[in-house]
Design an enzyme around this catalytic site. Structure first.
Site, PDB file in Angstrom:
ATOM      1  N   THR A 190      37.820 -29.633 -80.194  1.00  0.00           N
ATOM      2  CA  THR A 190      37.887 -28.674 -81.294  1.00  0.00           C
ATOM      3  C   THR A 190      38.339 -29.363 -82.578  1.00  0.00           C
ATOM      4  O   THR A 190      38.985 -30.412 -82.551  1.00  0.00           O
ATOM      5  CB  THR A 190      38.839 -27.508 -80.960  1.00  0.00           C
ATOM      6  N   GLY A 191      37.970 -28.774 -83.707  1.00  0.00           N
ATOM      7  CA  GLY A 191      38.328 -29.364 -84.988  1.00  0.00           C
ATOM      8  C   GLY A 191      37.834 -30.785 -85.108  1.00  0.00           C
ATOM      9  O   GLY A 191      38.575 -31.686 -85.535  1.00  0.00           O
ATOM     10  N   SER A 192      36.559 -31.007 -84.750  1.00  0.00           N
ATOM     11  CA  SER A 192      36.073 -32.379 -84.580  1.00  0.00           C
ATOM     12  C   SER A 192      34.988 -32.779 -85.568  1.00  0.00           C
ATOM     13  O   SER A 192      34.181 -33.661 -85.281  1.00  0.00           O
ATOM     14  CB  SER A 192      35.567 -32.569 -83.146  1.00  0.00           C
ATOM     15  N   THR A 193      34.978 -32.169 -86.743  1.00  0.00           N
ATOM     16  CA  THR A 193      33.991 -32.572 -87.751  1.00  0.00           C
ATOM     17  C   THR A 193      34.499 -33.714 -88.632  1.00  0.00           C
ATOM     18  O   THR A 193      33.735 -34.282 -89.412  1.00  0.00           O
ATOM     19  CB  THR A 193      33.595 -31.387 -88.647  1.00  0.00           C
ATOM     20  N   TYR A 206      55.318 -26.110 -89.660  1.00  0.00           N
ATOM     21  CA  TYR A 206      54.401 -26.996 -88.949  1.00  0.00           C
ATOM     22  C   TYR A 206      55.100 -27.625 -87.750  1.00  0.00           C
ATOM     23  O   TYR A 206      54.561 -27.638 -86.635  1.00  0.00           O
ATOM     24  CB  TYR A 206      53.896 -28.079 -89.902  1.00  0.00           C
ATOM     25  N   ILE A 221      40.869 -37.203 -86.736  1.00  0.00           N
ATOM     26  CA  ILE A 221      41.140 -37.577 -85.354  1.00  0.00           C
ATOM     27  C   ILE A 221      40.122 -36.942 -84.422  1.00  0.00           C
ATOM     28  O   ILE A 221      39.620 -37.586 -83.493  1.00  0.00           O
ATOM     29  CB  ILE A 221      42.577 -37.175 -84.953  1.00  0.00           C
ATOM     30  N   GLY A 222      39.786 -35.675 -84.658  1.00  0.00           N
ATOM     31  CA  GLY A 222      38.850 -34.984 -83.777  1.00  0.00           C
ATOM     32  C   GLY A 222      37.499 -35.657 -83.708  1.00  0.00           C
ATOM     33  O   GLY A 222      36.912 -35.815 -82.626  1.00  0.00           O
ATOM     34  N   SER A 232      52.373 -33.606 -82.356  1.00  0.00           N
ATOM     35  CA  SER A 232      52.738 -34.509 -83.446  1.00  0.00           C
ATOM     36  C   SER A 232      54.154 -35.001 -83.215  1.00  0.00           C
ATOM     37  O   SER A 232      54.959 -34.333 -82.542  1.00  0.00           O
ATOM     38  CB  SER A 232      52.667 -33.763 -84.784  1.00  0.00           C
TER      39      SER A 232
END
Length: 258
Positions: free
Chosen positions: A13-16, A149, A19-20, A136
């Site tokens: 996920t969040g891979s556009t 966060y 790190i993704g 993190s």
């Protein structure tokens, strides 16, 4: 060590970008059939096209239950799930309203919760699976400039530990990964004003940020997205079968605890 994920499917996920995207590339290079995810069809399509023929994309906003439902409808099962989607927004505690807290909670925590509910049962039925949550070093070194966060990332570590215990003895491992300062597009954007002011290359600006704001760093620079992705690809592999319930650091030594 040769990591071979041929025959495995992997959802990141969040891979556009960031790190993704590096994780998706690493998994694809290891032979996995990879599904990339982001909010917009254009970015998802571009990311998938950049990674080769064994990659497809699903556009869905996983910060909402509706977006999650759309993803699950498109991807019914996966052998490897990397819950990478996350946001950060520096803001003083007293200026951080409920909406900001809730947005970080929905994206950084509940997206992972929903993915676990959706994909872990099939992994258990198959007797093999890898579920990874991106946390993190801020989970332990709560940053004063974005407490909201840090709290969300602490929750990710706790979630991964609890899920690992829930999956005990099934052949499914669950771990959290704790990057330190990493030179992703998001960090570059955060440092852009200083880069423009100083005229330094972005890597030097990032290194100065690390030494100033994360003085415990042993690496003394920001990690690359590829350095973080390499650890994640290993944890997704059969070779990592004895690692579960762990909070794995890729933090450049920022964390002071042993």
């Amino acid at each position: 060590m040769h990591i071979d994920l041929t025959g495995k499917s992997a959802l990141v996920t969040g891979s556009t970008e960031g790190i993704g995207l590096a994780v998706a590339r690493g998994l694809a290079e290891a032979g996995a059939a990879v599904i990339v995810n982001g909010r917009t069809a254009a970015k998802v399509g571009a990311a998938a096209a950049s990674l080769g023929s064994n990659v497809r994309g699903v556009a869905a906003d996983l910060g909402t239950p509706e977006g999650h439902a759309a993803l699950v409808d498109a991807v019914r099962a996966a052998d490897i799930v990397v819950s990478n989607l996350g946001i950060f927004q520096p803001a003083d505690f007293f200026d951080t309203d409920d909406a900001t807290w809730d947005r970080h909670w929905q994206i950084n925590v509940m997206a992972g919760v929903r993915l676990a509910r959706a994909y872990l049962p099939a992994m258990e039925a198959n007797g093999w699976g890898r579920f990874l949550l991106l946390s993190s070093e801020s989970a332990f070194n709560i940053p004063v400039e974005m407490i909201h966060y840090g709290v969300s990332k602490t929750a990710d570590v706790a979630l991964a530990r609890g899920l690992a215990k829930r999956m005990a003895g099934t052949g499914v491992t669950v771990n959290s990964v704790l990057p330190g300062p990493t030179l992703s597009e998001g960090v570059e954007a955060m440092l852009e004003e200083e880069r423009a002011r100083s005229g330094w290359p972005i890597a030097e600006v990032a290194a100065d940020f690390v030494t100033t704001h994360r003085p415990s760093s042993i690496l003394r620079r920001a990690a690359t997205v590829e350095e973080v992705a390499s650890m994640i690809v290993y944890l997704a592999s059969p070779q990592a079968s004895a690692t579960t319930g762990a909070a794995i650091r890729v933090d450049g030594g920022v964390m002071e605890t042993l």
